[in-house]
Design a protein around this motif. Structure first.
Motif, mmCIF file in Angstrom:
data_model
loop_
_atom_site.group_PDB
_atom_site.id
_atom_site.type_symbol
_atom_site.label_atom_id
_atom_site.label_comp_id
_atom_site.label_asym_id
_atom_site.label_seq_id
_atom_site.Cartn_x
_atom_site.Cartn_y
_atom_site.Cartn_z
ATOM 1 N N GLU A 73 69.100 17.828 53.636
ATOM 2 C CA GLU A 73 68.456 16.846 54.507
ATOM 3 C C GLU A 73 67.321 17.497 55.304
ATOM 4 N N VAL A 74 66.396 16.660 55.756
ATOM 5 C CA VAL A 74 65.305 17.131 56.611
ATOM 6 C C VAL A 74 65.715 16.910 58.065
ATOM 7 N N TRP A 75 65.719 17.995 58.832
ATOM 8 C CA TRP A 75 66.132 17.924 60.235
ATOM 9 C C TRP A 75 64.949 18.203 61.156
ATOM 10 N N ALA A 76 64.823 17.413 62.212
ATOM 11 C CA ALA A 76 63.793 17.660 63.214
ATOM 12 C C ALA A 76 64.157 18.886 64.036
ATOM 13 N N ALA A 77 63.137 19.642 64.442
ATOM 14 C CA ALA A 77 63.384 20.879 65.188
ATOM 15 C C ALA A 77 62.232 21.147 66.145
ATOM 16 N N HIS A 78 62.461 22.107 67.031
ATOM 17 C CA HIS A 78 61.407 22.639 67.898
ATOM 18 C C HIS A 78 61.227 24.120 67.602
ATOM 19 N N ASN A 79 60.021 24.594 67.854
ATOM 20 C CA ASN A 79 59.723 26.027 67.755
ATOM 21 C C ASN A 79 58.989 26.456 69.022
ATOM 22 N N GLY A 80 58.346 27.614 68.996
ATOM 23 C CA GLY A 80 57.689 28.150 70.182
ATOM 24 C C GLY A 80 56.649 27.210 70.786
ATOM 25 N N TYR A 81 56.559 27.260 72.094
ATOM 26 C CA TYR A 81 55.653 26.376 72.846
ATOM 27 C C TYR A 81 54.206 26.470 72.358
#
Length: 261
Positions: A117-125
């Motif tokens: 599945e494709v999951w939403a994520a965050h990375n560096g600011y």
């Protein structure tokens, strides 16, 4: 004695062929019986079922062809993925300066790669960098092993070595004012500037302190990170339960343009 020639009357015979084509044949009365026999035989043949051995076999739907190489990754990036890796977590940033990304777990099966599945994520600011330094607020671009996990909460069922400790705690707020509490409930260490085979809390930095470290995949707090990758708690637990050291899992990180090189 004068012989009289029999009167031959014309008879219309309806013939239905096996192909469903209807034709009329005008025959002499002396030929009409044979024609009727032929017509009847043709009709019976059309009605008789075709033997199973002669019927066309149903088309068997083949399984979808799996890609033989990881989609979205160019030759330079692919060359850095170990040949033994059968689980690859691909983190693709929306842009070089974006803090939003997507995560997909690819698994090698049947000679190809099956996408999860494709999951939403965050990375560096500040987005992504080819050369990370401590405090630059960028996530590092590259391919990193996934060998060790841990967290404040109990092991959810991972095969990776798991270090549970109260030291996995964080407080305060993020870049957008969101609370950080619970972000380290579950973590997976990225093998960037660290010693594999140790707790994610281990502070050993082979590249030196200036190159940063302690970069993890951890629970998302709803905003950008300092350098880590963050997923929802549900997806973190799923990832932990799926990763298997026997499959030599790695993470591939970067913005889409960089990964395509």
């Amino acid at each position: 004695m004068r012989l009289h020639r029999p009167y031959l009357s014309a008879t219309a015979v309806l013939v239905v062929s096996a192909l469903g084509i209807t034709t009329y044949h005008h025959l002499a009365e002396g030929d009409s019986h044979a024609a009727r026999v032929r017509a009847t035989s043709t009709e019976q043949a059309a009605e008789e079922p075709v033997p199973a051995s002669a019927a066309p076999s149903a088309t068997v739907q083949s399984r979808p062809q799996l890609p033989t190489r990881l989609p979205g990754l160019g030759p330079k990036t692919l060359a850095r993925v170990p040949a033994a890796a059968r689980q690859v977590v691909v983190v693709t940033g929306a842009g070089k300066k974006s803090s939003s990304s997507q995560v997909v777990l690819w698994r090698r099966v049947d000679g190809g790669w099956r996408r999860g599945e494709v999951w939403a994520a965050h990375n560096g600011y500040a987005g992504w960098t080819d050369k990370h330094y401590v405090g630059d607020l960028h996530s590092p671009i590259g391919v990193f092993g996934l060998t060790d996990a841990g967290g404040r909460l109990a092991d959810p069922g991972t095969r990776l070595p798991y270090h549970r400790s109260g030291a996995f705690s964080v407080s305060g707020t993020g870049f957008e004012g969101e609370p950080l509490a619970g972000s380290f409930d579950y973590v997976i260490a990225l093998n960037y500037n660290r010693q594999p085979g140790t707790s994610p809390m281990d502070g050993t930095k082979p590249l030196g302190e200036g190159r940063g470290g302690g970069i993890w995949i951890h629970v998302d707090h709803g905003g950008p990170t300092h350098a880590c990758i963050s997923l929802s708690k549900t997806h973190m637990k799923e990832l932990l339960r799926t990763l298997d050291p026997a499959d030599h899992p790695v993470a591939v990180l970067g913005d889409a343009a960089s990964l395509a090189r």
